[in-house]
Design an enzyme around this catalytic site. Structure first.
Site, mmCIF file in Angstrom:
data_model
loop_
_atom_site.group_PDB
_atom_site.id
_atom_site.type_symbol
_atom_site.label_atom_id
_atom_site.label_comp_id
_atom_site.label_asym_id
_atom_site.label_seq_id
_atom_site.Cartn_x
_atom_site.Cartn_y
_atom_site.Cartn_z
ATOM 1 N N ASP A 37 0.853 -1.192 0.000
ATOM 2 C CA ASP A 37 0.000 0.000 0.000
ATOM 3 C C ASP A 37 0.887 1.240 0.000
ATOM 4 O O ASP A 37 1.625 1.493 0.959
ATOM 5 C CB ASP A 37 -0.903 -0.008 1.232
ATOM 6 C CG ASP A 37 -1.961 1.086 1.196
ATOM 7 O OD1 ASP A 37 -1.837 2.018 0.382
ATOM 8 O OD2 ASP A 37 -2.913 1.003 1.997
ATOM 9 N N LEU A 38 0.836 2.016 -1.083
ATOM 10 C CA LEU A 38 1.669 3.220 -1.175
ATOM 11 C C LEU A 38 1.359 4.231 -0.083
ATOM 12 O O LEU A 38 2.210 5.040 0.280
ATOM 13 C CB LEU A 38 1.488 3.874 -2.549
ATOM 14 C CG LEU A 38 2.123 3.155 -3.739
ATOM 15 C CD1 LEU A 38 1.751 3.858 -5.033
ATOM 16 C CD2 LEU A 38 3.623 3.065 -3.595
ATOM 17 N N TYR A 62 -2.015 7.712 -7.257
ATOM 18 C CA TYR A 62 -3.288 8.381 -6.995
ATOM 19 C C TYR A 62 -3.593 9.189 -8.250
ATOM 20 O O TYR A 62 -2.868 10.129 -8.586
ATOM 21 C CB TYR A 62 -3.135 9.300 -5.774
ATOM 22 C CG TYR A 62 -4.397 10.038 -5.365
ATOM 23 C CD1 TYR A 62 -5.051 9.718 -4.181
ATOM 24 C CD2 TYR A 62 -4.914 11.081 -6.133
ATOM 25 C CE1 TYR A 62 -6.194 10.399 -3.780
ATOM 26 C CE2 TYR A 62 -6.061 11.758 -5.750
ATOM 27 C CZ TYR A 62 -6.696 11.414 -4.577
ATOM 28 O OH TYR A 62 -7.820 12.090 -4.181
ATOM 29 N N THR A 102 3.503 11.779 -15.576
ATOM 30 C CA THR A 102 2.377 12.330 -16.328
ATOM 31 C C THR A 102 2.715 13.617 -17.071
ATOM 32 O O THR A 102 3.625 14.366 -16.676
ATOM 33 C CB THR A 102 1.206 12.614 -15.373
ATOM 34 O OG1 THR A 102 0.130 13.243 -16.076
ATOM 35 C CG2 THR A 102 1.640 13.538 -14.242
ATOM 36 N N ASP A 103 1.958 13.870 -18.141
ATOM 37 C CA ASP A 103 2.060 15.132 -18.865
ATOM 38 C C ASP A 103 1.562 16.312 -18.026
ATOM 39 O O ASP A 103 1.858 17.466 -18.346
ATOM 40 C CB ASP A 103 1.267 15.048 -20.175
ATOM 41 C CG ASP A 103 -0.185 14.636 -19.966
ATOM 42 O OD1 ASP A 103 -0.498 14.015 -18.928
ATOM 43 O OD2 ASP A 103 -1.019 14.907 -20.850
ATOM 44 N N TYR A 126 -2.677 17.092 -8.441
ATOM 45 C CA TYR A 126 -2.248 15.819 -9.018
ATOM 46 C C TYR A 126 -0.906 15.977 -9.717
ATOM 47 O O TYR A 126 0.046 15.214 -9.474
ATOM 48 C CB TYR A 126 -3.300 15.289 -9.986
ATOM 49 C CG TYR A 126 -2.803 14.164 -10.862
ATOM 50 C CD1 TYR A 126 -2.518 12.914 -10.323
ATOM 51 C CD2 TYR A 126 -2.581 14.361 -12.231
ATOM 52 C CE1 TYR A 126 -2.037 11.879 -11.118
ATOM 53 C CE2 TYR A 126 -2.105 13.338 -13.029
ATOM 54 C CZ TYR A 126 -1.834 12.096 -12.471
ATOM 55 O OH TYR A 126 -1.342 11.092 -13.260
ATOM 56 N N LYS A 130 2.748 14.358 -8.621
ATOM 57 C CA LYS A 130 3.509 13.479 -9.508
ATOM 58 C C LYS A 130 4.909 14.048 -9.764
ATOM 59 O O LYS A 130 5.884 13.287 -9.866
ATOM 60 C CB LYS A 130 2.764 13.274 -10.823
ATOM 61 C CG LYS A 130 1.508 12.423 -10.705
ATOM 62 C CD LYS A 130 1.826 10.984 -10.311
ATOM 63 C CE LYS A 130 2.485 10.207 -11.426
ATOM 64 N NZ LYS A 130 2.800 8.801 -11.028
ATOM 65 N N TRP A 151 -2.796 10.748 -21.468
ATOM 66 C CA TRP A 151 -4.097 10.325 -21.998
ATOM 67 C C TRP A 151 -4.142 8.800 -22.174
ATOM 68 O O TRP A 151 -4.437 8.281 -23.246
ATOM 69 C CB TRP A 151 -4.375 11.015 -23.330
ATOM 70 C CG TRP A 151 -4.503 12.507 -23.273
ATOM 71 C CD1 TRP A 151 -3.978 13.360 -22.339
ATOM 72 C CD2 TRP A 151 -5.185 13.339 -24.231
ATOM 73 N NE1 TRP A 151 -4.283 14.660 -22.635
ATOM 74 C CE2 TRP A 151 -5.029 14.688 -23.798
ATOM 75 C CE3 TRP A 151 -5.884 13.087 -25.397
ATOM 76 C CZ2 TRP A 151 -5.561 15.767 -24.500
ATOM 77 C CZ3 TRP A 151 -6.407 14.154 -26.099
ATOM 78 C CH2 TRP A 151 -6.263 15.476 -25.651
#
Length: 294
Positions: A37-38, A62, A102-103, A126, A130, A151
């Protein structure tokens, strides 16, 4: 090669299992709650130590972009602290880590594709969590590959493609944002690229940050149109798409208007170019219909 992947239900984790079936020398093991579990860092080392993998793929995160605005502490605990703990555990095991990002680490103000050398400037919690995760991973394990993608869709789990198909079964017209542009990326293609990069990391390959996304760019609205075109060609549900602006689609978290990613660095380093998003989308829709047919 024995690969440990964080997350048991994520799109990339499931795609890695699927793609690894064709590789007899690769074993993929997924780790998930409650044993791993992170949000509970004390579970990370025991779970990884019991597997003794040769490579760790940090895919769990997440990802609830809007909810993260209300739960910033949890988003950071999972995406930053948790990711860093996974990288530290990989270091203790003496193995490299491939971490997916992520972008959304970018603000979308640039014209054209973002390169790895462009300065991140996330607009939402978010994206910021990240980015913090990228920093934590790089600090904890010098043998790291950080792969920013965008995406993501697949035949698995919940994603834009499956949401559009579900909505089309109940509506004749769907409003979709037309002024945000990016690279739709198939989780199956990401998995294939990760497995290719895994060989390089096992041989002490080039570490660092890379962009990995589908070839070609589009808007969410045109992405939806192709989803419906592909579905309609198979006798499935489809709907008309009505273009709207991001301002007309109220959400809690700001989204960048442009997250096009330049992937030339990954292609030149690993000899891999992601297929065009339309080609991969047609494959994914076909697999969704195949699964639905049993």
């Amino acid at each position: 090669m024995k690969i440990a992947v964080t997350g048991t239900k994520g799109q990339v984790a499931l795609a890695l299992i699927e793609r690894a079936r064709a590789l007899p020398d690769v074993e993929v093991f997924t780790l998930g709650r409650p044993e791993f579990d992170l949000a509970r860092p004390e579970t990370i080392w025991p779970a990884l130590a019991s597997l003794r993998p040769q490579l760790v793929v940090s895919a769990a995160a997440y990802t609830a972009v809007d909810r993260a605005e209300r739960e910033p502490k949890l988003a950071y605990r999972i995406n930053a602290t948790g990711a860093g703990a996974v990288a530290e555990a990989a270091t203790r095991l003496g193995v490299p880590i491939i971490h997916l990002s992520t972008d959304y680490v970018f603000d979308g103000r640039k014209q054209g594709g973002y390169r790895e050398t462009d300065a991140p400037a996330p607009l939402n919690v978010y994206g910021a969590s990240k980015l913090a995760g990228e920093i934590a991973v790089a600090a904890a394990n010098p043998r790291h590959l950080i792969l920013r993608t965008s995406w993501v869709y697949s035949p698995f789990g919940t994603n834009f493609v499956k949401t559009m198909l579900r909505l089309a079964s109940a509506r004749k017209e769907i409003a979709v944002v037309a002024d945000q542009r990016g690279n739709p990326s198939s989780a199956l293609d990401i998995a294939a690229a990760v497995l290719r990069a895994a060989v390089a990391t096992g041989e002490g390959g080039a570490y660092g940050t890379y962009h990995l996304a589908g070839s070609g760019t589009t808007s969410w609205a045109d992405f939806a149109r192709h989803v419906f075109s592909s579905s309609r060609a198979r006798g499935g549900a489809w709907a008309e798409v009505r273009d709207i602006t991001a301002a007309e689609f109220p959400v809690q978290a700001l989204r960048p208007l442009n997250t096009q990613l330049s992937t030339t660095k990954f292609a030149s380093t690993f000899g891999w170019t992601m297929p065009h998003w339309r080609q991969s989308l047609d494959e994914a829709v076909g697999l969704i219909f195949q699964d639905a047919a049993g």
